[in-house]
Scaffold this motif. Structure first.
Motif, PDB file in Angstrom:
ATOM      1  N   ALA A 255      -5.725  -8.348   8.897  1.00 58.14           N
ATOM      2  CA  ALA A 255      -4.497  -7.459   7.984  1.00 58.14           C
ATOM      3  C   ALA A 255      -5.183  -7.168   6.739  1.00 58.14           C
ATOM      4  CB  ALA A 255      -3.561  -8.442   7.822  1.00 58.14           C
ATOM      5  N   CYS A 256      -6.394  -8.041   6.306  1.00 52.42           N
ATOM      6  CA  CYS A 256      -7.051  -7.843   5.160  1.00 52.42           C
ATOM      7  C   CYS A 256      -8.138  -6.818   5.311  1.00 52.42           C
ATOM      8  CB  CYS A 256      -7.411  -9.043   4.498  1.00 52.42           C
ATOM      9  SG  CYS A 256      -6.166 -10.222   3.958  1.00 52.42           S
ATOM     10  N   PHE A 257      -8.834  -6.563   6.217  1.00 47.22           N
ATOM     11  CA  PHE A 257     -10.202  -5.798   6.260  1.00 47.22           C
ATOM     12  C   PHE A 257      -9.822  -4.524   7.127  1.00 47.22           C
ATOM     13  CE2 PHE A 257     -11.560 -10.146   5.257  1.00 47.22           C
ATOM     14  CZ  PHE A 257     -12.258  -9.661   3.986  1.00 47.22           C
ATOM     15  N   PHE A 258      -9.053  -4.647   8.202  1.00 48.84           N
ATOM     16  CA  PHE A 258      -8.836  -3.443   9.035  1.00 48.84           C
ATOM     17  C   PHE A 258      -7.729  -2.706   8.868  1.00 48.84           C
ATOM     18  CE2 PHE A 258     -11.523  -6.501  11.250  1.00 48.84           C
ATOM     19  CZ  PHE A 258     -12.679  -5.752  11.522  1.00 48.84           C
ATOM     20  N   LEU A 259      -6.597  -3.353   8.714  1.00 47.53           N
ATOM     21  CA  LEU A 259      -5.334  -2.881   8.516  1.00 47.53           C
ATOM     22  C   LEU A 259      -5.151  -1.767   7.086  1.00 47.53           C
ATOM     23  CD1 LEU A 259      -2.321  -2.689   9.288  1.00 47.53           C
ATOM     24  CD2 LEU A 259      -1.709  -4.467   7.963  1.00 47.53           C
ATOM     25  N   PRO A 260      -5.979  -2.277   6.099  1.00 45.52           N
ATOM     26  CA  PRO A 260      -5.838  -1.147   4.949  1.00 45.52           C
ATOM     27  C   PRO A 260      -6.619   0.054   5.271  1.00 45.52           C
ATOM     28  CG  PRO A 260      -6.251  -3.285   4.076  1.00 45.52           C
ATOM     29  CD  PRO A 260      -6.393  -3.342   5.627  1.00 45.52           C
ATOM     30  N   SER A 261      -7.583   0.335   6.031  1.00 39.22           N
ATOM     31  CA  SER A 261      -8.530   1.166   6.176  1.00 39.22           C
ATOM     32  C   SER A 261      -7.765   2.268   7.208  1.00 39.22           C
ATOM     33  CB  SER A 261      -9.640   0.790   6.761  1.00 39.22           C
ATOM     34  OG  SER A 261      -9.441   0.202   7.937  1.00 39.22           O
ATOM     35  N   HIS A 262      -7.043   1.668   8.155  1.00 40.52           N
ATOM     36  CA  HIS A 262      -6.135   2.251   9.085  1.00 40.52           C
ATOM     37  C   HIS A 262      -5.151   2.877   8.543  1.00 40.52           C
ATOM     38  CE1 HIS A 262      -8.571   1.081  12.544  1.00 40.52           C
ATOM     39  NE2 HIS A 262      -8.208  -0.176  12.522  1.00 40.52           N
ATOM     40  N   ILE A 263      -4.161   2.395   7.493  1.00 42.98           N
ATOM     41  CA  ILE A 263      -3.235   2.931   6.693  1.00 42.98           C
ATOM     42  C   ILE A 263      -3.444   3.646   5.735  1.00 42.98           C
ATOM     43  CG2 ILE A 263      -1.427   2.480   5.319  1.00 42.98           C
ATOM     44  CD1 ILE A 263      -0.988  -0.438   6.383  1.00 42.98           C
ATOM     45  N   ALA A 264      -4.759   3.645   5.248  1.00 37.94           N
ATOM     46  CA  ALA A 264      -5.403   4.661   4.028  1.00 37.94           C
ATOM     47  C   ALA A 264      -5.466   6.003   4.893  1.00 37.94           C
ATOM     48  CB  ALA A 264      -6.512   4.087   3.685  1.00 37.94           C
ATOM     49  N   HIS A 265      -5.988   5.886   6.056  1.00 40.01           N
ATOM     50  CA  HIS A 265      -6.484   7.057   6.950  1.00 40.01           C
ATOM     51  C   HIS A 265      -5.418   7.764   7.192  1.00 40.01           C
ATOM     52  CE1 HIS A 265      -8.826   9.690   9.704  1.00 40.01           C
ATOM     53  NE2 HIS A 265      -8.018   9.266  10.850  1.00 40.01           N
ATOM     54  N   GLY A 266      -4.015   7.086   7.580  1.00 44.01           N
ATOM     55  CA  GLY A 266      -2.888   7.477   8.154  1.00 44.01           C
ATOM     56  C   GLY A 266      -2.103   8.454   6.860  1.00 44.01           C
ATOM     57  N   LEU A 267      -2.277   7.664   5.640  1.00 43.93           N
ATOM     58  CA  LEU A 267      -1.666   8.429   4.646  1.00 43.93           C
ATOM     59  C   LEU A 267      -2.407   9.774   4.144  1.00 43.93           C
ATOM     60  CD1 LEU A 267      -1.031   5.114   2.319  1.00 43.93           C
ATOM     61  CD2 LEU A 267       0.461   6.530   3.623  1.00 43.93           C
ATOM     62  N   HIS A 268      -3.800   9.662   4.166  1.00 44.20           N
ATOM     63  CA  HIS A 268      -4.489  10.562   4.046  1.00 44.20           C
ATOM     64  C   HIS A 268      -4.063  12.078   4.759  1.00 44.20           C
ATOM     65  CE1 HIS A 268      -7.993  13.008   2.437  1.00 44.20           C
ATOM     66  NE2 HIS A 268      -8.125  13.185   3.747  1.00 44.20           N
TER      67      HIS A 268
ATOM     68  N   GLY B 227       2.377   7.340  -6.694  1.00 43.86           N
ATOM     69  CA  GLY B 227       1.572   8.431  -6.665  1.00 43.86           C
ATOM     70  C   GLY B 227      -0.037   8.431  -6.674  1.00 43.86           C
ATOM     71  N   LYS B 228      -0.397   7.441  -6.153  1.00 47.72           N
ATOM     72  CA  LYS B 228      -1.911   7.269  -6.081  1.00 47.72           C
ATOM     73  C   LYS B 228      -2.589   7.879  -4.604  1.00 47.72           C
ATOM     74  CE  LYS B 228      -2.029   2.724  -8.443  1.00 47.72           C
ATOM     75  NZ  LYS B 228      -2.270   1.455  -8.497  1.00 47.72           N
ATOM     76  N   SER B 229      -3.745   8.143  -4.655  1.00 48.31           N
ATOM     77  CA  SER B 229      -4.203   8.615  -3.678  1.00 48.31           C
ATOM     78  C   SER B 229      -4.313   7.582  -2.498  1.00 48.31           C
ATOM     79  CB  SER B 229      -5.773   8.920  -4.025  1.00 48.31           C
ATOM     80  OG  SER B 229      -6.452   8.005  -4.215  1.00 48.31           O
ATOM     81  N   PRO B 230      -4.551   7.851  -1.119  1.00 50.30           N
ATOM     82  CA  PRO B 230      -4.637   6.900  -0.173  1.00 50.30           C
ATOM     83  C   PRO B 230      -5.735   5.817  -0.327  1.00 50.30           C
ATOM     84  CG  PRO B 230      -4.281   9.015   0.764  1.00 50.30           C
ATOM     85  CD  PRO B 230      -4.579   9.306  -0.735  1.00 50.30           C
ATOM     86  N   ILE B 231      -6.985   6.105  -0.718  1.00 48.95           N
ATOM     87  CA  ILE B 231      -7.798   5.472  -0.993  1.00 48.95           C
ATOM     88  C   ILE B 231      -7.458   4.305  -2.044  1.00 48.95           C
ATOM     89  CG2 ILE B 231     -10.107   4.739  -1.493  1.00 48.95           C
ATOM     90  CD1 ILE B 231      -9.766   5.826   1.347  1.00 48.95           C
ATOM     91  N   ASP B 232      -7.031   4.865  -3.193  1.00 53.71           N
ATOM     92  CA  ASP B 232      -6.520   3.905  -4.247  1.00 53.71           C
ATOM     93  C   ASP B 232      -5.690   3.160  -3.791  1.00 53.71           C
ATOM     94  OD1 ASP B 232      -8.542   4.751  -5.718  1.00 53.71           O
ATOM     95  OD2 ASP B 232      -7.354   6.612  -6.765  1.00 53.71           O
ATOM     96  N   ALA B 233      -4.478   3.758  -3.246  1.00 57.41           N
ATOM     97  CA  ALA B 233      -3.230   3.009  -2.902  1.00 57.41           C
ATOM     98  C   ALA B 233      -3.634   1.628  -1.950  1.00 57.41           C
ATOM     99  CB  ALA B 233      -2.363   3.749  -2.118  1.00 57.41           C
TER     100      ALA B 233
ATOM    101  N   ILE C 180       0.623  -1.283   0.009  1.00 57.61           N
ATOM    102  CA  ILE C 180      -0.054  -0.011  -0.047  1.00 57.61           C
ATOM    103  C   ILE C 180       0.984   1.115  -0.037  1.00 57.61           C
ATOM    104  CG2 ILE C 180      -1.615   1.236   1.281  1.00 57.61           C
ATOM    105  CD1 ILE C 180      -2.955  -1.341   2.250  1.00 57.61           C
ATOM    106  N   TYR C 181       2.108   1.220   0.781  1.00 56.24           N
ATOM    107  CA  TYR C 181       2.886   2.613   0.933  1.00 56.24           C
ATOM    108  C   TYR C 181       3.697   2.574  -0.391  1.00 56.24           C
ATOM    109  CZ  TYR C 181       6.363   5.227   3.084  1.00 56.24           C
ATOM    110  OH  TYR C 181       7.301   6.342   3.392  1.00 56.24           O
ATOM    111  N   ARG C 182       3.855   1.508  -1.110  1.00 57.44           N
ATOM    112  CA  ARG C 182       4.497   1.445  -2.305  1.00 57.44           C
ATOM    113  C   ARG C 182       3.641   2.130  -3.414  1.00 57.44           C
ATOM    114  NH1 ARG C 182       5.355  -1.567  -7.029  1.00 57.44           N
ATOM    115  NH2 ARG C 182       3.810  -3.071  -6.290  1.00 57.44           N
ATOM    116  N   HIS C 183       2.264   1.940  -3.399  1.00 56.48           N
ATOM    117  CA  HIS C 183       1.298   2.376  -4.230  1.00 56.48           C
ATOM    118  C   HIS C 183       1.214   3.812  -4.252  1.00 56.48           C
ATOM    119  CE1 HIS C 183      -0.445  -0.738  -6.816  1.00 56.48           C
ATOM    120  NE2 HIS C 183       0.242  -1.417  -5.910  1.00 56.48           N
TER     121      HIS C 183
END
Length: 754
Positions: A190-203, A129-135, A121-124
């Motif tokens: 890791a598949c359902f909760f982790l991505p949402s938390h990481i996206a929120h942090g990237l945003h 250069g993708k948006s947090p949600i897209d990444a 996710i961090y690499r995307h």
């Protein structure tokens, strides 16, 4: 059976404190063999080392990714552990030392899956250069099937343990259960909760335009991997030579034991005095040994218990006898004492050797683990008493000649004195007597005879006529017994028989209906293993030629070790087959699963090096760590191969070496992070930074050092094997590979990556 030992002991101590007020002055209580202290110490060590490891993992993740990502990845560890504890409680299981070991094994795999997802996710976000949600969406979508496969392959690796037979199967049943629970919980998190938390942090964070510092590592690595791929056949040959050298070193210079003596926290000292020794005299002699034990430092010895008139040992061994004695020494936890159990044993062995009056003084170190018996245990079975006893004596003599075999014992011990009646048969016939008359007269005198019975209410009471105890144990009185012959005359027993007093047999043992004698011994760690000693015994004796009618039945640790090795090898084989078919579904190929599986045996190189460098024998606990290591190696290799496959679909015209080099370089950061975080989590446990527990150390060493070397496997060996595999496909024609792929009928997977 499922009681909480810590809570139970605390309740007992609380009850004793309440009862003290009712006891007379001067009465005191002391506690011995308090196993709860060892359990609490183990939990404290795991907790403290786990906290240190978690902090190190957090620091490393922050360094490679960012603070928010590191926090959410690290949070998955306590969530999974708490979930495991909850599910064990719900399913009626308890968390014991082996369960804790399973948690340690699986933590590295849990962290790996979370890191793969978060790093992608961090690499995307950072590199593409993708948006947090897209990444987040694209990042999890790209690695979901590989991550799911890593979880399933790990379950397959440990699943066959459910079906392991024998004592060790029951002992390790909790391991696959704990790992399955942990993997399912971590996968959901890791598949359902982790991505949402990481996206929120990237945003919330601001993307920096400065050059990514990791590129300074990737660029030289990219050149290096291209050079290695160029000489891939030489590189693979080099890895095989290192593997061959490691296996050669292991078979010639290293040993395998079930549970090393360093895990022991209890000793048994057993004594035997001459037959006929009174309990009072026995107790006085044992005080001489107690004086020596009292000199042991309180830092090493927690308590000891002396038992007079009994031989006792671990796993319920109990044998009464007035001339026997046992002293049980309970040691302090390993991390808190200055000497090992073996060092304490050797000191006491040297001191007690100077004591006079003992027939024998033997030691037994109670290693951790299930009740597998003594290191060497051989049953000598046969119907001929004299030959069986002679063979047992000869076996003990031969075992004493094997260097490293010590504390040799046999259960052929003398009991109370017996009066042996030897009939003169010609004289018996001369006086008109029969052997049965003589035997019945002796039996009546010694055992008595029911003369009559009287009924009291609803019960019949027998009245037995028998000589008094003092008379019937005197050979002179027995000799005066009168026997009536067929002519009506009475003949004294002493006229037809001679009497000799001999030590009697303490007990008679049987094996499958035949009389047997048991010979047991221990071995000196690092000098000889139980299996090596047993093999020497088998080579030395030809029972069918020299001892006809006799046979050896092997038991104890040597037998259980052989069974455990076979069961572990069967587990590996079944797991490998299951993983192979699962990888076929992921890769859509019959050949590519071998790229992943072939890395497993190479991971053992780091394990052999680690134990050789630390001077430790490979043990059953280390083998469990190897299985966990295999899971990590498979996971990293699997994700790498899958990523290279995606690049080949995306750039079908590119050169295979270029594709493999780019794919490996892309996965470099994820592989380094998973390696460093897992090693960082295991390092405190391996070296006791937060407290030392020798039950956990072999697993931590096995996984930690094995993973360090396995990183080179994933980064260099697997890419070389992938490229060589493509060379072979090109050599024999790609059409055949494509036909096989269609026969497998898993083309649906391709659509996931398109």
């Amino acid at each position: 059976e499922y009681a909480d030992i810590v809570q139970t002991v605390e309740e007992i101590k609380k009850m004793i404190e309440e009862e003290k007020q009712f006891l007379p002055e001067g009465v005191a209580f002391s506690f011995s063999n308090d196993v709860s202290r060892l359990v609490k110490n183990r939990f404290e060590i795991v907790a403290s080392n786990g906290l240190i490891g978690l902090i190190l993992v957090f620091v490393l993740l922050t360094f490679f990714l960012n603070v928010r990502t590191a926090f959410w990845v690290g949070l998955g560890i306590p969530i999974s552990v708490c979930g495991v504890v909850f599910l064990l409680k719900v399913t009626g299981h308890s968390l014991d030392a082996i369960g804790l070991a399973a948690i340690i094994i699986v933590i590295g795999i849990i962290v790996d899956d979370a890191i793969i997802i978060s790093e992608n996710i961090y690499r995307h976000f950072d590199e593409l250069g993708k948006s947090p949600i897209d990444a987040a969406v694209d990042g999890i979508k790209e690695v979901f099937f590989p991550v799911l496969t890593t979880v399933l392959t790990t379950m397959l690796a440990f699943g066959p343990m459910f079906f392991m037979s024998g004592l060790m199967g029951k002992f390790i049943y909790i391991i696959p259960l704990v790992i399955t629970f942990a993997l399912v919980i971590s996968l959901i998190e890791a598949c359902f909760f982790l991505p949402s938390h990481i996206a929120h942090g990237l945003h919330r964070s601001k993307k920096k335009d400065k050059e990514n510092w990791f590129i300074k590592i990737q660029n030289p690595f990219s050149k290096m991997i291209r050079l290695v791929l160029k000489y891939r056949y030489i590189s693979i040959l080099g890895f095989f030579l290192i593997l061959g050298g490691s296996v050669l070193y292991f078979t010639n210079y290293m040993h395998f034991v079930l549970f090393p003596a360093s895990t022991a926290e209890r000793l048994y000292l057993r004594t035997e005095l001459p037959p006929g020794t009174s309990l009072k005299a026995n107790g006085e002699k044992l005080k001489e040994i107690e004086t020596l034990i009292d000199k042991i430092s309180k830092d090493d010895l927690s308590s000891y218990v002396t038992r007079i008139g009994v031989l006792a040992g671990q796993h319920g061994y109990f044998r009464p006898g007035r001339n026997f004695g046992t002293i049980e020494l309970n040691l302090t936890p390993f991390g808190k004492r200055k000497k090992t159990a073996l060092e304490i044993t050797n000191i006491l062995r040297a001191q007690t050797a100077k004591l006079k009056g003992f027939n024998s003084i033997k030691f037994e170190i109670a290693e951790g683990g299930p009740p597998v018996g003594r290191a060497i245990s051989i049953n000598v079975v046969g119907s001929d008493d004299a030959k069986r006893k002679a063979l047992a004596g000869d076996l003990m003599k031969y075992l004493s000649s094997i260097k490293g075999v010590e504390d040799i014992e046999s259960d052929d011990k003398y009991g109370k004195d017996e009066i042996h009646v030897d009939l003169n048969y010609p004289v018996v016939a001369k006086y008109g007597l029969s052997v049965s008359q003589v035997a019945n007269t002796i039996r009546m005198a010694i055992d008595g005879m029911v003369a009559t019975d009287v009924r009291y209410q609803d019960e019949d009471v027998d009245f037995r006529v028998i000589l008094d105890k003092k008379t019937r144990i005197d050979e002179k009185n027995i000799g005066d017994l009168l026997i009536s012959n067929k002519f009506g005359k009475v003949i004294p027993l002493k006229r037809v028989a001679k009497f000799t007093v001999k030590p009697g047999v303490d007990e008679v043992r049987h094996y499958n209906g035949e009389r047997s004698l048991s010979v047991v011994a221990d071995v000196e760690e690092g000098v000889v293993t139980p299996i090596e000693a047993i093999n020497k015994v088998k080579a030395h004796y030809n029972l069918s030629r020299d001892w006809q009618g006799m046979k050896f039945i092997i038991g104890g640790e040597a037998d259980e070790t052989a069974k455990s090795i076979i069961s572990l090898l069967q587990t590996f084989a079944i797991s490998a087959v299951g993983i192979y078919f699962l990888l076929i579904l992921l890769f859509n190929s019959l050949l590519q699963p071998f790229y992943v599986l072939i890395a497993i045996p190479f991971g053992l190189i780091g394990v052999i090096f680690a134990f050789a460098a630390h001077g430790e024998p490979l043990s059953f606990l280390a083998a469990l760590g190897m299985i966990g290591l295999a899971g990590v190696v498979v996971n990293d290799s699997l994700v790498l191969v899958d990523h290279i496959n995606q690049l080949r679909k995306k750039f079908p015209d590119k050169n295979i070496v270029e594709i493999v080099a780019i794919g490996t370089t892309n996965r470099l950061r994820a592989i380094i992070i998973t390696t460093l975080t897992t090693v960082a989590g295991l390092l405190p446990l391996a070296y006791g930074i937060g407290g030392l527990d020798m039950f956990m150390v072999p697993m931590a060493l096995s996984m930690g050092y094995g993973l360090l070397f396995a990183t080179f496997l994933t980064l260099f060996l697997v890419p070389c094997i992938y490229a060589v595999g493509d060379d072979l496909i090109g050599l024999f024609g790609r059409k055949k590979e494509q036909d096989i792929s269609h026969e497998v009928k898993v083309g649906e997977i391709d659509s996931v990556y398109q």
